[in-house]
Design a protein around this motif. Structure first.
Motif, mmCIF file in Angstrom:
data_model
loop_
_atom_site.group_PDB
_atom_site.id
_atom_site.type_symbol
_atom_site.label_atom_id
_atom_site.label_comp_id
_atom_site.label_asym_id
_atom_site.label_seq_id
_atom_site.Cartn_x
_atom_site.Cartn_y
_atom_site.Cartn_z
ATOM 1 N N LEU A 97 -8.704 2.457 -2.337
ATOM 2 C CA LEU A 97 -8.736 1.114 -1.766
ATOM 3 C C LEU A 97 -7.580 0.905 -0.784
ATOM 4 N N GLY A 98 -6.424 1.469 -1.094
ATOM 5 C CA GLY A 98 -5.260 1.288 -0.238
ATOM 6 C C GLY A 98 -5.490 1.803 1.173
ATOM 7 N N ASP A 103 -6.450 0.991 6.926
ATOM 8 C CA ASP A 103 -7.259 1.251 8.124
ATOM 9 C C ASP A 103 -7.774 -0.064 8.711
ATOM 10 N N PHE A 104 -8.179 -0.978 7.836
ATOM 11 C CA PHE A 104 -8.696 -2.256 8.322
ATOM 12 C C PHE A 104 -7.594 -3.050 9.037
ATOM 13 N N LEU A 123 1.271 -2.981 0.331
ATOM 14 C CA LEU A 123 0.271 -2.111 -0.283
ATOM 15 C C LEU A 123 0.935 -1.085 -1.192
ATOM 16 N N SER A 124 0.446 -1.013 -2.412
ATOM 17 C CA SER A 124 0.971 -0.036 -3.364
ATOM 18 C C SER A 124 0.670 1.375 -2.875
ATOM 19 N N SER A 125 1.625 2.276 -3.055
ATOM 20 C CA SER A 125 1.434 3.670 -2.630
ATOM 21 C C SER A 125 0.831 4.533 -3.731
ATOM 22 N N SER A 126 0.562 3.938 -4.890
ATOM 23 C CA SER A 126 0.069 4.747 -6.023
ATOM 24 C C SER A 126 -1.089 4.059 -6.744
ATOM 25 N N TYR A 170 -6.147 -4.406 -7.935
ATOM 26 C CA TYR A 170 -6.209 -5.749 -7.345
ATOM 27 C C TYR A 170 -5.932 -5.709 -5.841
ATOM 28 N N LEU A 171 -6.614 -6.618 -5.145
ATOM 29 C CA LEU A 171 -6.348 -6.895 -3.748
ATOM 30 C C LEU A 171 -6.232 -8.403 -3.594
#
Length: 251
Positions: A97-98, A103-104, A123-126, A170-171
Motif C-alpha cells: 500500500l505504501g 506513486d499516487f 508513510l511508514s517504511s515497514s 491504515y491509511l
C-alpha cells in the motif's frame, strides 16, 4: 441460523448484488451510447449557429449550449455510476500500500500545487503487505484527494499517513478544509447524496464500496471549522505457511 446457513445466505446476497451491478452497468452503457450521439450532433449544431449574427439565432445558440452542458453532466453521472457498479469487481493481488500511495502522490502533486494545496506524506517504511486491486485503490485515492481539493478552493493542506495497528494496515487522508456537520457525515456515503453543485453523489459511496470489497472499513472524523479525516483500514494479507521443515538446521 447456523454457520452453514449464514454462509449460504451471504453467498445468495452477494450473487444478487453482482447480478444487479451487472444489470445496472449494462443499462448505463446502453444509455451512454445514444447520449454520446446526441451530444455530438449538438456540438455540430452549435458550430453551425456560431456563424450567424442574427439575435434570434444567438438565442438559439444559448439554448443549444445549455442542452449540451446538461448532456455533458449526464455523461459524467453515467461514468461515475459505471465506476460505482464495478467497484466490487476486484483483481486483487498481494501488494504494498505504501508504494501505491507514494506513486499516487507524485502523480497528484502538480495538480495540487496548481490549486494552492500542499501535500504532506507521512508513510511508514515497514507496512506489511495487503491484498488489493491497485487500479481501484488509485481510484480511492483520487476520489478522496479531489474531494478534499474541492473543499479547499483557496488552498490548504492534505496529509496522507500510513501505519499498522491491531493487525490492520491504515491509511489516513486529512485536509484543512471547512469540515462537515453531523448531518452531512451521516449521509455522505449514501448514493446520489451530494452537497456540491453538479456533483454525481457517487464519489464517496464508490470509495466505501471499494474498501469494503477489500474486506476493509472507512470512517470519517470531521467538525465544522476543523477539517476532515478519512480513516481507511485494510486487513493484512495472509502469508502462506512455510514448507514443513523450513528453517531447521540440519543435524
Amino acid at each position: 441460523m447456523d454457520d452453514h446457513e449464514f454462509h449460504e445466505e451471504r453467498e445468495r446476497l452477494l450473487a444478487r448484488q453482482t447480478e444487479l451491478a451487472t444489470l445496472a452497468g449494462g443499462l448505463a452503457h446502453e444509455i451512454r451510447n445514444p447520449l454520446s450521439t446526441i451530444r455530438m450532433n449538438l456540438d455540430l449544431l452549435c458550430e453551425d449557429v456560431e456563424e450567424l449574427n442574427d439575435p434570434r439565432q444567438r438565442r438559439m445558440q444559448n439554448k443549444l449550449e445549455r442542452i449540451r452542458g446538461e448532456c455533458l453532466h449526464l455523461e459524467e453521472i453515467l461514468h461515475a455510476f459505471m465506476q460505482f457498479a464495478r467497484a466490487g469487481e476486484l483483481e486483487a493481488r498481494i501488494d504494498d500500500l505504501g508504494s501505491i500511495v507514494a506513486d499516487f502522490i507524485e502523480f497528484y502533486r502538480p495538480e495540487a500545487e496548481q490549486h494552492g494545496i500542499e501535500i504532506s506524506p507521512h508513510l511508514s517504511s515497514s507496512l506489511p503487505p495487503v491484498r488489493l486491486d491497485r487500479s481501484l485503490m488509485r481510484q480511492v485515492l483520487m476520489n478522496l484527494t479531489r474531494n478534499a481539493q474541492q473543499a479547499m478552493p483557496d488552498g490548504g493542506l492534505i496529509e496522507l499517513q500510513t501505519y499498522t495497528r491491531d493487525g490492520r494496515v491504515y491509511l489516513e487522508i486529512i485536509d484543512t478544509g471547512p469540515g462537515m456537520d453531523a448531518d452531512t457525515r451521516s449521509q455522505m456515503f449514501h448514493a446520489f447524496h451530494s452537497t456540491k453543485t453538479g456533483g454525481s453523489g457517487l464519489g464517496l459511496p464508490t470509495v466505501r464500496k471499494i474498501i469494503e470489497a477489500h474486506g476493509g472499513t472507512i470512517d470519517c472524523e470531521s467538525d465544522i471549522g476543523r477539517g476532515t479525516r478519512f480513516i481507511l483500514a485494510l486487513p493484512m494479507a495472509e502469508q502462506p505457511a512455510p514448507p514443513e521443515g523450513a528453517g531447521r538446521t540440519p543435524g
